[in-house]
Design a protein around this motif. Structure first.
Motif, mmCIF file in Angstrom:
data_model
loop_
_atom_site.group_PDB
_atom_site.id
_atom_site.type_symbol
_atom_site.label_atom_id
_atom_site.label_comp_id
_atom_site.label_asym_id
_atom_site.label_seq_id
_atom_site.Cartn_x
_atom_site.Cartn_y
_atom_site.Cartn_z
ATOM 1 N N SER A 1 20.072 11.084 4.051
ATOM 2 C CA SER A 1 20.158 9.623 4.046
ATOM 3 C C SER A 1 20.062 9.059 5.462
ATOM 4 O O SER A 1 19.730 7.895 5.652
ATOM 5 C CB SER A 1 21.458 9.175 3.389
ATOM 6 O OG SER A 1 22.540 9.516 4.223
ATOM 7 N N PHE A 2 20.366 9.890 6.471
ATOM 8 C CA PHE A 2 20.274 9.417 7.852
ATOM 9 C C PHE A 2 18.863 9.557 8.428
ATOM 10 O O PHE A 2 18.548 8.961 9.442
ATOM 11 C CB PHE A 2 21.223 10.213 8.763
ATOM 12 C CG PHE A 2 22.671 10.045 8.422
ATOM 13 C CD1 PHE A 2 23.165 8.799 8.056
ATOM 14 C CD2 PHE A 2 23.542 11.124 8.471
ATOM 15 C CE1 PHE A 2 24.508 8.647 7.745
ATOM 16 C CE2 PHE A 2 24.869 10.973 8.162
ATOM 17 C CZ PHE A 2 25.363 9.736 7.793
ATOM 18 N N PRO B 1 13.275 2.978 22.972
ATOM 19 C CA PRO B 1 14.560 3.601 22.657
ATOM 20 C C PRO B 1 14.349 4.636 21.560
ATOM 21 O O PRO B 1 13.610 4.371 20.606
ATOM 22 C CB PRO B 1 15.424 2.446 22.155
ATOM 23 C CG PRO B 1 14.606 1.220 22.320
ATOM 24 C CD PRO B 1 13.193 1.596 22.491
ATOM 25 N N ILE B 2 14.976 5.810 21.701
ATOM 26 C CA ILE B 2 14.701 6.885 20.743
ATOM 27 C C ILE B 2 15.121 6.495 19.337
ATOM 28 O O ILE B 2 14.562 6.975 18.349
ATOM 29 C CB ILE B 2 15.364 8.209 21.190
ATOM 30 C CG1 ILE B 2 14.868 9.360 20.311
ATOM 31 C CG2 ILE B 2 16.883 8.127 21.150
ATOM 32 C CD1 ILE B 2 15.014 10.699 20.912
ATOM 33 N N GLU B 3 16.099 5.571 19.228
ATOM 34 C CA GLU B 3 16.563 5.188 17.896
ATOM 35 C C GLU B 3 15.569 4.273 17.188
ATOM 36 O O GLU B 3 15.767 3.931 16.019
ATOM 37 C CB GLU B 3 17.945 4.534 17.969
ATOM 38 C CG GLU B 3 17.998 3.204 18.707
ATOM 39 C CD GLU B 3 18.298 3.361 20.193
ATOM 40 O OE1 GLU B 3 18.002 4.439 20.731
ATOM 41 O OE2 GLU B 3 18.814 2.408 20.811
ATOM 42 N N LEU C 1 21.470 -1.699 16.529
ATOM 43 C CA LEU C 1 22.818 -1.157 16.348
ATOM 44 C C LEU C 1 22.876 -0.177 15.186
ATOM 45 O O LEU C 1 23.414 0.926 15.290
ATOM 46 C CB LEU C 1 23.810 -2.301 16.106
ATOM 47 C CG LEU C 1 24.553 -2.792 17.356
ATOM 48 C CD1 LEU C 1 25.385 -3.998 17.031
ATOM 49 C CD2 LEU C 1 25.401 -1.669 17.943
ATOM 50 N N GLU C 2 22.290 -0.587 14.099
ATOM 51 C CA GLU C 2 22.289 0.243 12.902
ATOM 52 C C GLU C 2 21.508 1.536 13.151
ATOM 53 O O GLU C 2 21.923 2.630 12.763
ATOM 54 C CB GLU C 2 21.641 -0.546 11.759
ATOM 55 C CG GLU C 2 21.866 0.038 10.389
ATOM 56 C CD GLU C 2 21.051 -0.723 9.358
ATOM 57 O OE1 GLU C 2 20.484 -0.073 8.460
ATOM 58 O OE2 GLU C 2 20.967 -1.964 9.472
ATOM 59 N N ALA C 3 20.384 1.383 13.853
ATOM 60 C CA ALA C 3 19.540 2.544 14.151
ATOM 61 C C ALA C 3 20.287 3.538 15.021
ATOM 62 O O ALA C 3 20.267 4.750 14.779
ATOM 63 C CB ALA C 3 18.267 2.080 14.845
ATOM 64 N N ARG C 4 20.995 2.993 16.016
ATOM 65 C CA ARG C 4 21.755 3.850 16.916
ATOM 66 C C ARG C 4 22.826 4.634 16.145
ATOM 67 O O ARG C 4 23.038 5.827 16.353
ATOM 68 C CB ARG C 4 22.404 2.958 17.972
ATOM 69 C CG ARG C 4 22.884 3.683 19.194
ATOM 70 C CD ARG C 4 23.350 2.679 20.216
ATOM 71 N NE ARG C 4 22.245 2.246 21.064
ATOM 72 C CZ ARG C 4 22.310 2.295 22.400
ATOM 73 N NH1 ARG C 4 23.386 2.730 22.998
ATOM 74 N NH2 ARG C 4 21.305 1.920 23.126
ATOM 75 N N ASP C 5 23.456 3.931 15.241
ATOM 76 C CA ASP C 5 24.500 4.538 14.427
ATOM 77 C C ASP C 5 23.932 5.683 13.588
ATOM 78 O O ASP C 5 24.499 6.775 13.505
ATOM 79 C CB ASP C 5 25.092 3.446 13.527
ATOM 80 C CG ASP C 5 26.284 3.960 12.755
ATOM 81 O OD1 ASP C 5 27.171 4.540 13.406
ATOM 82 O OD2 ASP C 5 26.310 3.803 11.519
ATOM 83 N N LYS C 6 22.770 5.421 13.007
ATOM 84 C CA LYS C 6 22.120 6.447 12.179
ATOM 85 C C LYS C 6 21.776 7.677 13.008
ATOM 86 O O LYS C 6 21.975 8.806 12.584
ATOM 87 C CB LYS C 6 20.841 5.887 11.564
ATOM 88 C CG LYS C 6 21.010 5.377 10.140
ATOM 89 C CD LYS C 6 19.638 5.069 9.563
ATOM 90 C CE LYS C 6 19.704 4.849 8.074
ATOM 91 N NZ LYS C 6 18.400 4.471 7.524
#
Lengths: 454, 358
Positions: A416-417, A167-169, A177-182
């Motif tokens: 920060s992202f 997954p690219i995230e 989930l957190e990674a996707r959000d970032k």
């Protein structure tokens, strides 16, 4: 105009030769392959200049020959290697996977036939980057594509190949989930369409690097063909990346932890699609690319040029290949005890002519492009300021413009992202430039460590 | 409109020029998409050119400088701005206008009238050098003899030399031309498309020919064509805008169209292409042809005869195809075979004959 290049596939050189021979050849020459002069030539009806000139075998051997020449002359794959093929489902990476597979089968045959079995067979893995997080609308197609890729890869055995769906995230951390959000927030903070596209491309490369190094691969095979590279030459020029361009278009790019190799650099897209048709190689294209950015404009420009002159793409790549490459554009020397000395010596390493004085240590943390000294000179002035200022100073001018947000507060947020390894590179680089300065004044320093002064 | 989005987020209200914040904006600056007033546009336009001149040390005080003037927009604006800056910043230059009369009825005679008016308007002495005087042929006569194919080759080769000869007549130290940023970006792209690494390495230098008789420089290297047109329009400068009758640029070449498309998408792209051109890592060991002088006319030449003399000899002997196309074997030998090489590249470039922007 003949382009006099062995890498050029427009066939213009042969055509000129053929014109010369026309007197004695006559009409009946048309129905046999111009190479082997015995089989019936293939016609594709795709309007290509050398359509109906080669038979299936000769055509195939020609393309594979270019691939193999690139592999052997740059020591891209050696017996002890573990190779990861970046597979997007498109025709170029499909052909790259097929060719690597054929190379592996051959190596396996040789291994089984040899008495002492001294040469191991290189390992092959396949990686697919799942970009669902960046394109939520494509999630269904992505699932189908992954299913299809799974069956394609499993059909390519023996020897068995591991498939890694990344997954690219994943570069943002392990919590999905957190990674996707970032990732979504990071992409949303980029205003420029082309910048967003490029950033995604950089993240994709990071994910591939991550999966490669985590799973013990030491080569990453990317299937970029001449046509793709020709477009890259022009997009890089248009984005003001003239300095770092020569790093991206060589056969080998070892600035990454896992060196990238481009064995299809000398094959044009038309050959590759023809090969897919011939061999019945199925491909899947995901409509991920935007239709309005600089990259798209350049691709259509190159397509027009290619139509006007079938050797144009080769010429563009050849021009860019004349630029001076970087010190990292070759496979680093290794003392690999697994490979017999004789084989090691036999490995040809393309002796790149590069100017030693033109080496750079600094890379843009976003795109990993080498930085021109004149662009990065202000790096040291940022000693104790915000992280975002340091980020701005560490980036290349192209990323500053098209990826970084222009005002301070959103830049703060943007940084920060960013994935940790991009940020760590910024810090790393500061230390690096410090070390570089130290190296310059070394002979005047009395102590090995400043801390000792106190 | 990527860059446009970022700019349009500004607070609305009675819109004011975003430089002076006083006057109403009348134009969107092509280079930056800023909405600015006319006065500020003049100021940034002129100041940028001044900075280019100062930073690159294009001129020294007391130099005599010829402006290659065609009467077209680029050279007219150049003449106007340069004489203005010379006065304002005390460059201490002696400026001259230098025009080439190719002898094209219905085109050059009219544009020369414009240059003659400029001579009076800007108070700059004008020197006209004509093909007829230098070579004994006008372009009209050449076209009558060789037709509309390859005529741009003659015109281009002759013009290059004519400019140098005119500059020598004026005893100037430098020649400035009106090449703008769009022209240079186009040249960079064309050299990539053609694989010409030697030209690629030199085409972005602001001064060329420093080893030749008269150095040439391009003060408009970073100036957008659109801004030049805008400047001429607002200043109501007197210029001539017809294209050469022998090379109607109705077909403006892929490369130029591509640059215009890029500019629409991202105005900065033109500057970025020039930056790339400057930054390309090109080994400086590229072989340069040895420079000598022409045995016939004494002009600089890497061959026995200079290109103009070869072409001229062909014309005078009734063999107009001599010297056209790719040289095969001895360039200065007898009859040359015409190859198709000259015609192949045409479709991708725009100003084949450099409609007098030199």
């Amino acid at each position: 105009m003949a382009c006099n290049s062995s890498g050029c596939e427009s066939g213009c050189y042969d055509r000129e030769k053929e014109n010369g021979n026309n007197v004695d050849g006559g009409v009946n020459q048309e129905s046999v392959c111009v190479k082997c002069k015995c089989n019936e030539p293939m016609t594709f009806g795709d309007g290509g200049s050398d359509d109906g000139r080669f038979c299936t075998d000769c055509f195939r051997n020609n393309v594979f020959g270019k691939f193999r020449l690139a592999v052997t002359s740059h020591a891209m794959i050696t017996p002890s290697d573990n190779v990861l093929v970046a597979f997007s489902g498109g025709s170029s990476s499909r052909v790259a996977l097929q060719f690597v597979h054929e190379l592996q089968i051959k190596a396996l045959k040789n291994y089984e036939a040899s008495r002492d079995r001294s040469l191991p067979v290189f390992g092959v893995g396949v990686a697919f980057v799942d970009e669902t997080a960046a394109f939520p609308t494509l999630s269904k197609e992505m699932i189908d594509a992954i299913e299809w890729i799974r069956s394609t890869v499993s059909s390519l055995s023996p020897p068995a190949k591991d498939l890694h769906v990344v997954p690219i995230e994943s570069v943002f951390g392990s919590d999905s989930l957190e990674a996707r959000d970032k990732l979504v927030k990071l992409l949303d903070s980029v205003a420029d369409d082309t910048g967003k596209e490029d950033l995604l491309q950089h993240l994709k490369m990071l994910s591939l690097q991550k999966v490669a190094s985590e799973n013990g691969y030491n080569r990453l095979v990317v299937g970029s063909c001449t046509s793709r590279i020709a477009s890259h030459v022009l997009t890089a020029t248009v984005k003001g990346r003239g300095y770092s361009l020569s790093a991206d278009i060589q056969h080998v790019d070892a600035r990454w932890k896992v060196p990238i190799v481009l064995p299809l650099r000398d094959c044009v897209r038309q050959e590759i699609t023809r090969l897919c048709v011939l061999d019945g190689l199925k491909t899947v294209e995901l409509a991920c690319r935007s239709q309005c950015g600089i990259n798209d404009l350049v691709s259509s420009f190159v397509a027009v040029l290619q139509e006007e002159n079938p050797s144009r793409e080769c010429t563009i790549v050849r021009t860019a290949a004349k630029l001076t490459p970087f010190y990292f554009n070759k496979i680093p020397e290794t003392d690999d005890s697994n490979v017999p000395l004789a084989t090691q010596r036999r490995l040809k390493r393309f002796n790149l002519k590069y100017d030693g004085s033109m080496t750079t240590e600094a890379f843009c943390p976003i795109c990993n492009g080498p930085l021109n000294r004149s662009d990065s000179s202000d790096l040291d002035t940022f000693e104790d300021c915000h992280e975002s200022d340091v980020l701005y100073a560490a980036c290349c001018s192209s990323c500053r413009f098209q990826i970084l947000p222009q005002d301070g507060s959103s830049l703060e947020q943007f940084s920060s992202f960013l994935p940790d390894n991009m940020i760590s590179q910024v810090k790393h680089q500061k230390v690096d430039s410090q070390a570089y300065l130290r190296e310059k004044i070394k002979d005047c320093l009395l102590l090995d460590n400043e801390d000792e002064v106190v | 409109m990527e860059a446009g989005e970022a700019k349009s987020k500004k607070p609305r209200g009675p819109r004011l020029c975003c430089i002076c914040n006083q006057r109403r904006p009348v134009l969107k600056r092509p280079k930056t998409l800023q909405q600015i007033c006319r006065e500020c546009f003049y100021e940034v336009f002129e100041e940028e050119i001044h900075q280019v001149i100062v930073k690159n040390r294009l001129f020294k005080s007391g130099e005599r400088v010829a402006i290659g003037a065609s009467g077209g927009k680029d050279s007219t604006v150049l003449a106007y701005v340069l004489s203005e800056l010379n006065r304002r910043h005390n460059y201490g230059l002696d400026l001259f206008l230098l025009s080439i009369d190719e002898g094209i009825t219905g085109y050059r005679d009219d544009s020369l009238e414009t240059v003659k008016r400029n001579e009076v308007q800007y108070g700059l002495p004008l020197q006209i050098v004509s093909y007829k005087d230098l070579y004994g042929w006008t372009m009209d006569e050449i076209v009558k003899m060789i037709g509309l194919k390859n005529n741009c080759t003659f015109c281009g080769v002759f013009r290059r030399q004519a400019l140098d000869r005119g500059a020598a007549l004026l005893k100037v130290d430098k020649l400035v031309t009106g090449h703008n940023a769009d022209d240079i970006a186009e040249t960079v792209l064309l050299n990539i498309l053609r694989g010409d690494i030697a030209r690629l390495s030199r085409c972005t230098s602001i001064t060329t020919g420093e080893d030749g008789p008269i150095p040439r420089c391009k003060p408009f290297k970073y100036t957008y064509e659109k801004e030049i047109v805008m400047y001429a329009y607002f200043k109501k400068l007197d210029y001539f805008s017809t294209e050469c009758i022998y090379s109607p640029n109705a077909y403006r070449g892929f490369a130029r169209e591509f640059i215009k498309d890029l500019e629409r998408l991202r105005p900065r792209a033109i500057l970025d292409i020039i930056k790339s051109g400057e930054d390309f890592r090109i080994a400086t060991t590229t072989k340069m042809p040895e420079q000598g002088t022409c045995e016939r006319c004494g002009y600089i030449s890497s061959q026995k005869w200079c290109k103009a003399c070869v072409l001229l000899e062909g014309l005078n002997r009734g063999l107009p195809k001599m010297g056209i196309g790719r040289p095969r074997g001895n360039l200065n030998g007898d009859h040359k075979k015409v190859t198709k090489a000259g015609a192949t590249a045409k479709s991708i470039e725009s100003k084949q004959c450099g409609s007098l922007d030199f």
